[in-house]
Structures are given as structure tokens and as C-alpha cells.
Design a protein around this motif. Sequence first.
Motif, PDB file in Angstrom:
ATOM      1  N   PRO A   6     109.120   9.858  67.829  1.00  0.00           N
ATOM      2  CA  PRO A   6     108.816   8.471  67.380  1.00  0.00           C
ATOM      3  C   PRO A   6     108.857   7.520  68.154  1.00  0.00           C
ATOM      4  O   PRO A   6     108.006   6.517  68.283  1.00  0.00           O
ATOM      5  CB  PRO A   6     110.020   8.276  66.364  1.00  0.00           C
ATOM      6  N   LEU A   7     109.580   7.621  69.357  1.00  0.00           N
ATOM      7  CA  LEU A   7     109.444   6.525  70.479  1.00  0.00           C
ATOM      8  C   LEU A   7     108.115   6.681  71.148  1.00  0.00           C
ATOM      9  O   LEU A   7     107.434   5.520  71.430  1.00  0.00           O
ATOM     10  CB  LEU A   7     110.511   6.894  71.453  1.00  0.00           C
ATOM     11  N   ALA A   8     107.598   7.732  71.286  1.00  0.00           N
ATOM     12  CA  ALA A   8     106.087   7.737  71.850  1.00  0.00           C
ATOM     13  C   ALA A   8     105.182   7.409  70.874  1.00  0.00           C
ATOM     14  O   ALA A   8     104.318   6.573  71.336  1.00  0.00           O
ATOM     15  CB  ALA A   8     105.815   9.148  72.087  1.00  0.00           C
ATOM     16  N   GLN A   9     105.306   7.642  69.796  1.00  0.00           N
ATOM     17  CA  GLN A   9     104.364   6.843  68.639  1.00  0.00           C
ATOM     18  C   GLN A   9     104.466   5.342  68.702  1.00  0.00           C
ATOM     19  O   GLN A   9     103.279   4.616  68.733  1.00  0.00           O
ATOM     20  CB  GLN A   9     104.690   7.488  67.402  1.00  0.00           C
ATOM     21  N   GLN A  10     105.625   4.799  68.787  1.00  0.00           N
ATOM     22  CA  GLN A  10     105.587   3.181  69.007  1.00  0.00           C
ATOM     23  C   GLN A  10     105.051   3.046  70.372  1.00  0.00           C
ATOM     24  O   GLN A  10     104.376   1.997  70.173  1.00  0.00           O
ATOM     25  CB  GLN A  10     107.276   3.060  69.153  1.00  0.00           C
ATOM     26  N   ALA A  11     105.120   3.717  71.292  1.00  0.00           N
ATOM     27  CA  ALA A  11     104.522   3.128  72.473  1.00  0.00           C
ATOM     28  C   ALA A  11     102.953   3.233  72.465  1.00  0.00           C
ATOM     29  O   ALA A  11     102.429   2.263  72.967  1.00  0.00           O
ATOM     30  CB  ALA A  11     104.850   4.011  73.693  1.00  0.00           C
ATOM     31  N   TYR A  12     102.443   4.487  71.865  1.00  0.00           N
ATOM     32  CA  TYR A  12     100.986   4.678  71.650  1.00  0.00           C
ATOM     33  C   TYR A  12     100.326   3.232  70.875  1.00  0.00           C
ATOM     34  O   TYR A  12      99.482   2.635  71.284  1.00  0.00           O
ATOM     35  CB  TYR A  12     100.734   5.843  71.379  1.00  0.00           C
ATOM     36  N   ASP A  13     101.070   2.975  69.891  1.00  0.00           N
ATOM     37  CA  ASP A  13     100.900   1.937  68.832  1.00  0.00           C
ATOM     38  C   ASP A  13     100.892   0.591  69.393  1.00  0.00           C
ATOM     39  O   ASP A  13      99.996  -0.241  69.315  1.00  0.00           O
ATOM     40  CB  ASP A  13     101.848   2.015  67.532  1.00  0.00           C
ATOM     41  N   ARG A  14     101.684   0.451  70.513  1.00  0.00           N
ATOM     42  CA  ARG A  14     101.594  -0.660  71.396  1.00  0.00           C
ATOM     43  C   ARG A  14     100.511  -0.937  72.560  1.00  0.00           C
ATOM     44  O   ARG A  14     100.412  -1.649  73.195  1.00  0.00           O
ATOM     45  CB  ARG A  14     102.986  -0.993  71.986  1.00  0.00           C
ATOM     46  N   ILE A  19     100.075   9.050  79.329  1.00  0.00           N
ATOM     47  CA  ILE A  19     100.395   9.305  80.641  1.00  0.00           C
ATOM     48  C   ILE A  19     101.324   7.876  81.184  1.00  0.00           C
ATOM     49  O   ILE A  19     102.625   8.136  81.844  1.00  0.00           O
ATOM     50  CB  ILE A  19      99.482   9.430  81.768  1.00  0.00           C
ATOM     51  N   ALA A  20     101.081   6.740  80.580  1.00  0.00           N
ATOM     52  CA  ALA A  20     101.817   5.575  80.986  1.00  0.00           C
ATOM     53  C   ALA A  20     103.194   5.738  80.287  1.00  0.00           C
ATOM     54  O   ALA A  20     104.104   5.169  80.898  1.00  0.00           O
ATOM     55  CB  ALA A  20     101.170   4.245  80.558  1.00  0.00           C
ATOM     56  N   PHE A  21     103.308   6.239  79.214  1.00  0.00           N
ATOM     57  CA  PHE A  21     104.353   6.319  78.623  1.00  0.00           C
ATOM     58  C   PHE A  21     105.416   7.551  79.161  1.00  0.00           C
ATOM     59  O   PHE A  21     106.511   7.288  79.306  1.00  0.00           O
ATOM     60  CB  PHE A  21     104.330   6.953  76.949  1.00  0.00           C
ATOM     61  N   ALA A  22     104.478   8.610  79.584  1.00  0.00           N
ATOM     62  CA  ALA A  22     105.517   9.808  80.381  1.00  0.00           C
ATOM     63  C   ALA A  22     105.971   9.077  81.731  1.00  0.00           C
ATOM     64  O   ALA A  22     106.987   9.362  82.211  1.00  0.00           O
ATOM     65  CB  ALA A  22     104.269  10.749  80.755  1.00  0.00           C
ATOM     66  N   GLU A  23     105.237   8.018  82.383  1.00  0.00           N
ATOM     67  CA  GLU A  23     105.651   7.340  83.689  1.00  0.00           C
ATOM     68  C   GLU A  23     106.811   6.701  83.403  1.00  0.00           C
ATOM     69  O   GLU A  23     107.735   6.586  83.962  1.00  0.00           O
ATOM     70  CB  GLU A  23     104.577   6.680  84.316  1.00  0.00           C
ATOM     71  N   ASP A  69     103.817  17.381  78.393  1.00  0.00           N
ATOM     72  CA  ASP A  69     103.787  16.930  76.865  1.00  0.00           C
ATOM     73  C   ASP A  69     102.789  15.706  76.974  1.00  0.00           C
ATOM     74  O   ASP A  69     102.242  15.451  75.653  1.00  0.00           O
ATOM     75  CB  ASP A  69     105.205  16.333  76.554  1.00  0.00           C
ATOM     76  N   ALA A  70     102.609  14.804  77.885  1.00  0.00           N
ATOM     77  CA  ALA A  70     101.874  13.594  77.786  1.00  0.00           C
ATOM     78  C   ALA A  70     100.225  14.400  77.929  1.00  0.00           C
ATOM     79  O   ALA A  70      99.250  13.402  78.152  1.00  0.00           O
ATOM     80  CB  ALA A  70     102.086  12.571  78.744  1.00  0.00           C
ATOM     81  N   GLY A  71     100.111  15.462  78.378  1.00  0.00           N
ATOM     82  CA  GLY A  71      98.601  15.962  78.463  1.00  0.00           C
ATOM     83  C   GLY A  71      98.228  16.157  79.907  1.00  0.00           C
ATOM     84  O   GLY A  71      96.974  16.575  80.234  1.00  0.00           O
ATOM     85  N   TRP A  72      99.036  15.930  80.925  1.00  0.00           N
ATOM     86  CA  TRP A  72      98.681  16.134  82.343  1.00  0.00           C
ATOM     87  C   TRP A  72      98.594  17.670  82.464  1.00  0.00           C
ATOM     88  O   TRP A  72      99.030  18.490  81.899  1.00  0.00           O
ATOM     89  CB  TRP A  72      99.807  15.354  82.962  1.00  0.00           C
ATOM     90  N   MET A  73      97.496  17.610  83.509  1.00  0.00           N
ATOM     91  CA  MET A  73      97.275  19.247  83.979  1.00  0.00           C
ATOM     92  C   MET A  73      97.154  18.930  85.364  1.00  0.00           C
ATOM     93  O   MET A  73      96.776  18.052  86.051  1.00  0.00           O
ATOM     94  CB  MET A  73      96.127  19.966  83.395  1.00  0.00           C
TER      95      MET A  73
END
Length: 86
Positions: A6-14, A19-23, A69-73
Motif C-alpha cells: 500500500p505504501l508503494a501504491q501511494q508513492a506511485y499515485d503521487r 526505482i525512486a520509491f525503492a531509493e 521488487d522495483a524492477g531493477w535488473m
Amino acid sequence: MTDISPLAQQAYDRGYTPIAFAEMSVQSLIEAHAHLVTGQPVDPDAFPDFPVELTVSALASRIVGTLLDAGWMAPGELVDLSRRPS
């Protein structure tokens, strides 16, 4: 239903990217780890029964997990370890 927290979803919604959220999450992990590691010797009764292992290796695993989890490879040359120079 999504597979993200849910916290990640809030970050994406903003408007934050994964990757920024992962940082931001990694920064919080490092700051919390540093606070706990420096605080416990000063006050051994601080943070009783803290549920997370406070080793550098455990912190590194959480950081890598957060990035994955953020999609980094890893760069392509690192993915195929069988061709990695010794």
C-alpha cells in the motif's frame, strides 16, 4: 488487486517511479539500521525484541530485494554468470 505494498501504491499515485520509491525505501533502511546499531550500545534496553537481523549482510539482502521488487535488473553482462571472467 496488485502485488505491491500500500505504501508503494501511494508513492506511485503521487508520481514516484518504482526505482525512486525503492531509493527512498533503501535510504530509510540504511538510516534505521544506523540508528539501531548506534543506539543499542548506548542503551542496551532500547529496541527490545527488534524483529530484524541487524547484520550488514541482512541489510544488503533487504536492499537488493527492494531494488529487485522495483524492477531493477543487473546489467546483462552480470546476469549470465557462466560467462563471467574469473
